[in-house]
Design an enzyme around this catalytic site. Sequence first.
Site, PDB file in Angstrom:
ATOM      1  N   ASN A 184       1.557  -1.414   0.422  1.00  0.00           N
ATOM      2  CA  ASN A 184      -0.317  -0.074   0.268  1.00  0.00           C
ATOM      3  C   ASN A 184       0.812   0.711  -0.143  1.00  0.00           C
ATOM      4  OD1 ASN A 184      -1.925   1.840  -0.144  1.00  0.00           O
ATOM      5  ND2 ASN A 184      -2.689   1.120   2.193  1.00  0.00           N
ATOM      6  N   TRP A 185       1.084   1.829  -0.894  1.00  0.00           N
ATOM      7  CA  TRP A 185       1.584   2.938  -1.146  1.00  0.00           C
ATOM      8  C   TRP A 185       1.704   4.615  -0.636  1.00  0.00           C
ATOM      9  CZ3 TRP A 185       4.281   2.790  -7.118  1.00  0.00           C
ATOM     10  CH2 TRP A 185       4.588   1.421  -7.197  1.00  0.00           C
ATOM     11  N   LYS A 186      -0.497   4.558  -0.466  1.00  0.00           N
ATOM     12  CA  LYS A 186      -0.328   5.723   0.575  1.00  0.00           C
ATOM     13  C   LYS A 186      -0.705   6.469  -0.855  1.00  0.00           C
ATOM     14  CE  LYS A 186      -0.280   3.147   4.860  1.00  0.00           C
ATOM     15  NZ  LYS A 186      -0.245   3.551   6.136  1.00  0.00           N
ATOM     16  N   HIS A 192      -9.799   0.411   5.846  1.00  0.00           N
ATOM     17  CA  HIS A 192      -8.576   1.128   6.018  1.00  0.00           C
ATOM     18  C   HIS A 192      -8.512   2.268   7.188  1.00  0.00           C
ATOM     19  CE1 HIS A 192      -4.503   3.236   6.277  1.00  0.00           C
ATOM     20  NE2 HIS A 192      -4.204   1.305   5.856  1.00  0.00           N
ATOM     21  N   GLU A 210      -7.250   4.605   8.383  1.00  0.00           N
ATOM     22  CA  GLU A 210      -7.336   6.209   6.997  1.00  0.00           C
ATOM     23  C   GLU A 210      -7.928   6.398   6.614  1.00  0.00           C
ATOM     24  OE1 GLU A 210      -2.946   5.186   6.113  1.00  0.00           O
ATOM     25  OE2 GLU A 210      -2.214   5.101   7.530  1.00  0.00           O
ATOM     26  N   GLU A 265      -5.368  -5.050  10.980  1.00  0.00           N
ATOM     27  CA  GLU A 265      -4.687  -4.050  10.958  1.00  0.00           C
ATOM     28  C   GLU A 265      -4.325  -3.460  12.254  1.00  0.00           C
ATOM     29  OE1 GLU A 265      -2.823  -2.897   6.874  1.00  0.00           O
ATOM     30  OE2 GLU A 265      -3.913  -1.140   7.488  1.00  0.00           O
ATOM     31  N   GLY A 320       1.969   2.329  10.377  1.00  0.00           N
ATOM     32  CA  GLY A 320       3.113   3.435  10.624  1.00  0.00           C
ATOM     33  C   GLY A 320       3.989   3.567  12.190  1.00  0.00           C
ATOM     34  N   SER A 355       3.105  -2.065  10.763  1.00  0.00           N
ATOM     35  CA  SER A 355       4.990  -2.271  10.877  1.00  0.00           C
ATOM     36  C   SER A 355       5.561  -3.533  10.218  1.00  0.00           C
ATOM     37  CB  SER A 355       5.071  -1.729  12.017  1.00  0.00           C
ATOM     38  OG  SER A 355       4.736  -0.272  12.339  1.00  0.00           O
ATOM     39  N   GLY A 358       2.612  -1.176   4.008  1.00  0.00           N
ATOM     40  CA  GLY A 358       2.970  -0.096   4.416  1.00  0.00           C
ATOM     41  C   GLY A 358       4.414   0.792   3.544  1.00  0.00           C
ATOM     42  N   GLY A 359       4.719   0.881   4.682  1.00  0.00           N
ATOM     43  CA  GLY A 359       6.374   1.666   4.400  1.00  0.00           C
ATOM     44  C   GLY A 359       7.266   0.764   4.272  1.00  0.00           C
TER      45      GLY A 359
HETATM   46  P1  PGA Z   1       2.539   0.074   7.410  1.00  0.00           P
HETATM   47  O1  PGA Z   1       1.285   0.069   7.249  1.00  0.00           O
HETATM   48  O2  PGA Z   1       3.094  -1.303   7.010  1.00  0.00           O
HETATM   49  O3  PGA Z   1       3.683   1.334   7.519  1.00  0.00           O
HETATM   50  O4  PGA Z   1       2.758   0.351   9.629  1.00  0.00           O
HETATM   51  C1  PGA Z   1       0.348  -0.204   6.754  1.00  0.00           C
HETATM   52  C2  PGA Z   1      -0.472  -0.264   6.368  1.00  0.00           C
HETATM   53  O5  PGA Z   1      -1.443   0.769   6.460  1.00  0.00           O
HETATM   54  O6  PGA Z   1      -1.874  -0.939   5.521  1.00  0.00           O
END
Ligand code: PGA
Length: 252
Positions: free
Chosen positions: A10-12, A96, A98, A168, A174, A214, A235-236
Amino acid sequence: MSNRKLVAGNWKMHTDRSEAIKLTTEIIRLSKMSDVEILLAPPHCLIPLVGNLIADLPYIELAAQNISEHKSGAYTGEVSAHMLHSLGVSYVILGHSERRKYFGETDQIILSKIRRAISTELKVIYCCGEGLEDRNTAIQNKIIEAQIQSSVLQLTPDQMQDIVIAYEPIWAIGTGVTARPDQAQQMHAFIRSILADHFGEQIAMQVPIIYGGSVKSNNAQELFAQADIDGGLIGGASLDAESFVAITEAFE
Ligand code: PGA
């Protein structure tokens, strides 16, 4: 454990045109065909570009980070499931934390989006997760059960073929704090038991349940070794080709 393994990046809201080309090209160079489904979820506007680069690789697929719940019409700024499907997108990430937190997506909106996705032949990565406060007061199972109840349990057994669930925990997204493998495993087994009670054992075993929060190349192996963890939503670490590909290879 499902018989499917899946790792999604997930590149956000990261990467521009040249960064997306570089990241995708590196992922292609480093990755090998295996039984792991690799999904890339770039920002909407970069989907055609990334799609062209991966066009010849059957094991890498495109995911979108969002869709409109509406089919089409006067919804300025929105992107429809059909538009994305027509660009070769096969999955969409929905629910998600966010989107729930910053864009006010309620369980009801998320369910409308899930239904829209499935009716448009997009598969869904449905995210659920509890906050830190919920975990500290030991109500995490209740929170997850309510989320699952309001979303996937509203679907038909047939529709469950198009569902991947991502657990999640919000406190792990994050933050660099990962759920311990046994904590994640407990929740994944709980989610599978909810599915089994409602849909029966067979469907519960078919649905991949992936972990997000993470995940890095140095903790993926321990997480993916758990009986009910079928992969990860990253994510990251998905913004670094080497880390991401290492995570896709962290299965036993
Ligand atoms: P993260 O994000 O790996 O940066 O914790 C995961 C996500 O939001 O899907």
